[in-house]
Write a protein that holds these residues in place. Structure first.
Motif, PDB file in Angstrom:
ATOM      1  N   ALA A  68       0.477  -1.392  -0.437  1.00  0.00           N
ATOM      2  CA  ALA A  68       0.091   0.426  -0.346  1.00  0.00           C
ATOM      3  C   ALA A  68       1.311   1.127   0.190  1.00  0.00           C
ATOM      4  O   ALA A  68       0.220   2.572  -1.043  1.00  0.00           O
TER       5      ALA A  68
ATOM      6  N   ALA B   3       3.096   1.615  -3.645  1.00  0.00           N
ATOM      7  CA  ALA B   3       1.365   2.443  -4.051  1.00  0.00           C
ATOM      8  C   ALA B   3       1.166   3.292  -4.053  1.00  0.00           C
ATOM      9  O   ALA B   3       1.207   5.130  -4.907  1.00  0.00           O
TER      10      ALA B   3
ATOM     11  N   PHE C 118      -6.984   7.512  -1.469  1.00  0.00           N
ATOM     12  CA  PHE C 118      -6.933   5.279  -1.093  1.00  0.00           C
ATOM     13  C   PHE C 118      -7.878   5.340  -1.198  1.00  0.00           C
ATOM     14  O   PHE C 118      -8.155   5.644   0.294  1.00  0.00           O
TER      15      PHE C 118
ATOM     16  N   TYR D 215      -5.767   0.247  -4.044  1.00  0.00           N
ATOM     17  CA  TYR D 215      -4.691  -0.428  -3.547  1.00  0.00           C
ATOM     18  C   TYR D 215      -4.977  -1.238  -2.614  1.00  0.00           C
ATOM     19  O   TYR D 215      -6.433  -1.985  -2.256  1.00  0.00           O
TER      20      TYR D 215
ATOM     21  N   ASN E 239      -5.409  -4.990  -2.353  1.00  0.00           N
ATOM     22  CA  ASN E 239      -4.734  -6.594  -1.910  1.00  0.00           C
ATOM     23  C   ASN E 239      -5.319  -7.435  -1.894  1.00  0.00           C
ATOM     24  O   ASN E 239      -4.631  -9.067  -1.135  1.00  0.00           O
TER      25      ASN E 239
ATOM     26  N   THR F 255       0.203  -1.995 -10.927  1.00  0.00           N
ATOM     27  CA  THR F 255       1.493  -2.538 -10.616  1.00  0.00           C
ATOM     28  C   THR F 255       2.718  -2.397 -10.149  1.00  0.00           C
ATOM     29  O   THR F 255       3.194  -1.392 -11.130  1.00  0.00           O
TER      30      THR F 255
ATOM     31  N   ALA G 190      -1.192  -4.838  -4.729  1.00  0.00           N
ATOM     32  CA  ALA G 190      -1.105  -3.467  -3.486  1.00  0.00           C
ATOM     33  C   ALA G 190      -0.811  -4.738  -2.961  1.00  0.00           C
ATOM     34  O   ALA G 190      -1.482  -5.480  -1.808  1.00  0.00           O
TER      35      ALA G 190
END
Lengths: 392, 315
Positions: free
Chosen positions: B28, B31, B109, B138, B140, B195, B223
């Protein structure tokens, strides 16, 4: 002096005040729908330069209002009922992030059953979200309260959001004459918005909305509570200034024929007008009836109410809201607690009336006073918590 | 963007200060720093943030890691909140309350929880209304902040705490939502998926485009999360490379409706190469589970073919 009398009375004044607001996100919901509609019309015709954000929900309207206010632009929104319920989380954030924004709430019952008419379950449900709540009996008061909301919310000792409440349809769609102030008078009263800290302050960045661990969070909450307490004096000061401008006087509540009253009714919103009529009729028949119309519900003026009620024999507390706690309505619970704490031990009866738009008549109000008299004079046991106008 | 130099970029002043509390090996913050490097010198920014790991670890009262103005409101409303901020900017500019030469950019974000799921409506609204802002997800692939629960971004068969692998379960049953495509279909001026690549050029170019394209833009950045994906923290770049080379995470952009591939592997690697590195897919390599890997591969192939078609590269 300008006056206005048509069925958009509720909306027109709001829109005029918008001249001095920069950002308005809103999502339509009955009966506050006309507010964003009228604003959109004003913008479409170049009459105001407010930025309207047609958000996709009320949660987003309050979210965007918080964003705009944090960024340094005065903002407001409007809603009713389920719209306010959807905003719930954001109401808490607006208050705890100390955003001085304003919400025009046109009171409507909460579902279910789904119903579009007035009661106070929406705003009463939000009574502990940290907002200042000011109620109006009629459109004149809604307009006047709205103007006063700005100096209250933005006062550095307060810095809290203000909810201006008025009864859906009953007043919001009523045809009434009201007195409008000149634009310049409103502008001078409201003043320029000069926030000290805001996101768009070049070279002075700030951060809003922290995570706070246990060792700081409790102080944040206490500070917020102090701000709400401070609001009481600030509300009275704003009312004083407003009276000088308009000649119309406001307080935390209005006392109607209370000087020597034995029997009093405490009520919020448009039904106060109906109840005043009953008071006049009963006074004509020799009963010492009086009325208190609560204007400011948050912060709750417990001490002031207790003093005003100290010498009455019996009090009817009128709730246009069921709070499903098994112990009465929200106003009933707060007032009785306030009386007890201030050692005012009078008879009280808590009435639930007018839910989901059910009519409340002069006869209903007279019946309430008759019960109070029966209790006080004849020692009759009265049910402490009862409904008015239920189908048998 | 011309003459991109990684070294030069890395020498730019950081806009996310060190000292925040994110995990080692977390994607994160990588990013965030990559996106913020794309801001032109002299331009100011207001950063929005949905509730999540990034928020609770970067702005813990009374400390903030953000050099720019920053607002966290709640979990599901980063799109709406920044809509308000961006609108306030226009309002203040119009009224002469901000100097004419001051430029602010708006970047928010959110993790995949705050973006794909609970914040999806708010994001969709902000994109449709066309606010001049960038929403950065972000991704994940799970709700990592609350302890690795599945999201609609979680890939099929991943072992999460709400899709645990067990005697009757092979992990998550559904495929992941393709959010970059969904936002592109909002007809926004710019949407892209990226990415971390060795030179960080792809993420830089896309961030710059997103920030400086007028209107609403969306970036979906894979991320990785070492806790949720269960890889060695030092392996993050390897994981990202394998995600791209297997076509699990294709790099593409949609610029004013035009889809284009940013990178096409010379030789598409088998999906096992990506899966094998991560503890959340360990069960797929037990004997008898070969068909699950085949199923995963078939889905990657199907999506890759679909993307080639959209990018007019179908052979």
């Amino acid at each position: 002096m300008q006056t206005c009398a048509d069925n958009v009375c509720c909306v027109l004044p709001y829109a005029r005040i918008l001249v001095y607001r920069y950002v308005m996100p809103a999502f339509p919901i009955t009966p506050s729908t006309e507010i964003p509609q009228m604003v959109s019309n004003y913008i479409a015709n170049g009459e105001i330069n407010t930025e309207f954000i047609p958000v996709e929900s009320e949660h987003s309207s309050m979210s965007a209002a918080i964003g705009a206010e944090a960024a340094g632009a005065r903002s407001l929104t409007a809603t009713s009922s389920a719209g306010l319920a959807l905003m719930w989380e954001e109401l808490l954030l607006a208050a705890s992030n100390r955003m001085p924004l304003v919400l025009a709430l046109v009171n409507r019952t909460l579902s279910g059953p789904i119903n579009i008419n007035c009661d106070h379950s929406d705003s009463m449900g939000a009574r502990d979200t940290g907002w200042i709540q000011i109620y109006a009996e009629n459109n004149q008061e809604a307009y006047d309260n709205f103007i006063q909301a700005y100096p209250i919310a933005e006062n550095p000792a307060v810095h809290l959001p203000v909810m201006i409440c008025q009864d859906g349809f009953i007043t919001s769609h009523a045809v009434e004459n009201i007195e409008l102030l000149e634009d310049k008078e409103v502008k001078d009263f409201v003043g320029e918005y000069e926030p000290k800290e805001y996101l768009l302050n070049p070279g002075k960045p700030i951060a809003v909305g922290p995570y706070s661990a246990t060792h700081y969070a409790m102080e944040a909450k206490k500070n917020q509570e102090i701000a709400l307490e401070n609001a009481k004096d600030v509300i009275l000061k704003a009312a004083e200034d407003f009276a000088r401008l308009s000649g119309r006087k406001y307080g935390l509540f209005e006392e109607y024929r209370m000087e020597d009253a034995d029997y009093a009714m405490l009520i919020i919103g448009s039904a106060a007008g109906t109840a005043k009529q009953a008071v006049d009729e009963l006074r004509g028949k020799g009963m010492k009836a009086g009325l208190i119309k609560l204007r400011v519900f948050r912060p709750f003026p417990a001490k002031e109410l207790a003093e005003a009620l100290r010498s009455v024999k019996a009090l009817a507390i009128m709730d246009r809201c069921e709070s499903y706690n098994g112990n009465g309505g929200p106003l009933g619970s707060e007032v009785t607690a306030g009386l007890y704490r201030n050692k005012v031990m009078i008879e009280t009866v808590n009435y639930i009336y007018g839910l989901a738009g059910r009519d409340f008549t002069v006869e209903d109000a007279c019946g309430v006073f008759a019960q109070l008299e029966d209790a006080a004079l004849n020692g009759k046991e009265i049910e402490q918590y009862q409904y008015i106008g239920l189908r048998k | 963007m011309s003459n991109y130099s990684l070294k030069e970029m890395m020498n730019k002043p950081e806009r996310l200060a060190p000292g925040h509390r994110m995990c080692a090996g977390c994607g994160a913050t990588i990013a965030v720093r990559a996106v913020l490097r794309a801001l032109h010198e002299g331009d100011r920014a207001v950063i929005g943030n949905a509730t999540g790991c990034l928020e609770v670890s970067s702005y813990m009262y009374p400390y903030t890691a953000w050099e720019d103005s920053y607002i966290h409101n709640a979990f599901e409303n980063a799109g709406a909140t920044l809509s308000g901020v961006e609108t306030a900017y226009r309002a203040l500019k119009k009224r002469g309350k901000l100097p004419a030469d001051e430029t602010f950019k708006f970047i928010t974000f959110g993790g995949d929880g705050g973006t794909y799921d609970i914040g999806f409506q708010s994001l969709s609204g902000a994109m449709e209304r066309g606010h001049d802002l960038v929403y950065v997800c972000y991704d994940n692939g799970a709700y990592m902040n609350t302890g690795i629960q599945r999201s609609s971004a979680t890939p099929m068969f991943a072992d999460t705490t709400t899709t645990p692998v067990g005697s009757q379960s092979s992990g998550k049953m559904q495929n992941r939502k393709d959010l970059a495509s969904i936002i592109a279909d909002h007809d926004v001026p710019y949407a892209a998926q990226t990415t971390f690549t060795t030179d960080f050029k792809d993420i830089h170019a896309k961030s710059e485009k997103a920030i400086y394209t007028e209107g609403a833009s969306f970036l979906n950045i894979m991320a990785p999360c070492p806790r949720g994906w269960r890889y060695e923290t030092s392996d993050i770049m390897k994981i990202c490379k394998l995600a791209v080379e297997t076509c699990y995470w294709p790099l593409f952009e949609v610029d004013h409706g035009k889809w284009s591939l940013s990178y096409e592997p010379k030789k598409k690697l088998p999906i096992e190469d990506f899966l094998r590195e991560q503890g959340r897919f360990r069960h797929l390599f037990k004997s008898g589970n070969e068909d699950l890997i085949a199923q995963f591969q078939a889905e990657v192939d199907r999506r890759w073919d679909d993307l080639l078609y959209k990018c007019n590269r179908y052979k």
